[in-house]
Scaffold this active site. Sequence first.
Site, PDB file in Angstrom:
ATOM      1  N   CYS A 116     -27.110   4.150 -16.435  1.00  0.00           N
ATOM      2  CA  CYS A 116     -28.084   5.237 -16.293  1.00  0.00           C
ATOM      3  C   CYS A 116     -27.581   6.522 -16.939  1.00  0.00           C
ATOM      4  O   CYS A 116     -26.379   6.816 -16.927  1.00  0.00           O
ATOM      5  CB  CYS A 116     -28.364   5.478 -14.814  1.00  0.00           C
ATOM      6  SG  CYS A 116     -29.108   4.060 -13.965  1.00  0.00           S
ATOM      7  N   CYS A 197     -32.618   3.724 -17.266  1.00  0.00           N
ATOM      8  CA  CYS A 197     -32.726   4.441 -15.999  1.00  0.00           C
ATOM      9  C   CYS A 197     -32.152   5.850 -16.139  1.00  0.00           C
ATOM     10  O   CYS A 197     -31.331   6.115 -17.018  1.00  0.00           O
ATOM     11  CB  CYS A 197     -32.009   3.677 -14.889  1.00  0.00           C
ATOM     12  SG  CYS A 197     -30.307   3.191 -15.284  1.00  0.00           S
TER      13      CYS A 197
END
Length: 302
Positions: A116, A197
């Site tokens: 992420c 993400c």
Amino acid sequence: MEHEELHRFARKKRRTRLCLIMGLCAVLSLVVILAISLGVVNSHVLSSSSPSSESLKKTIIDKCEAFIQNNKSSSANNCQKIWSAFQQAFVGRDPCNVPMEAYDPLIHTVIQDPVCNRMLFWSKTKKIVHDFTEKRDCFLTLEDTLLGFIMNGLTWCGKEESNETFTTGCPGWTDCVNNTVRSFWNRASAAFADAACGDVTAMLNGSIATPFSPTSIFATIEVKRFKAAKIKSLSVVLVTKQNKGTTCDDPSLQDLQKEIDPKLKYNCKAVPESKIQYCISHPDTACGACWSNSMNLCMRLK
């Protein structure tokens, strides 16, 4: 006299028979030599066009093991299983009839931790984006993942009614839609986008008329899979020539904004290529600073 003539006739007959035998032997020898020569030629032709399964397997296994050695987070992966799942996608199939879904087992074989806030997508900026990520680890492209690293630069395909893998005579990228290599990259790109993400970045080419090309993998596959439930923002870095090229107001980038979920925060910044090149040659520079306004001051001071 009759006996002498008969003797001469017999000797002449034996010489004739001997000549015939020697001539026949010479012909047979020539046939054997030609056969051997043709065999060698045919053997060479077959070997030069023969499947290269073993050499490709060695390349893939070696690259896989090298990646795992340098990336301990990928140590749970099994390179032999990856090779087997890879082959299952296309061996024995028409090289123009391998849909991207054929690579599903391969994608599911690879264990990849989420990264992420570090995922970097790109379109028409391949060289500069990889020069950039090679010098630092704050961003990760598809080609920096295990599968992307292994397959980058390789060509392969299968053939109907064959259990072999070929690296020559395969269809090119635009020869057919569902060709072996193109379908792999489409599927790998889809998986990369599915895993996106946090804050996501995309480096696009501001020196071309349409930075967000509607036919690119970024437009047709990756952007369509961005999920607002996992992604907070999309930041576009528009790489331009000094004081030239398109701007963030470009119509194609407006199309990009329409494509993404309205819940996603969107921002765009035009960044001169020279600024990114500066960051590439100065890897100690913080990644975020590479397209911030403060970077301009640093470059002027240098």
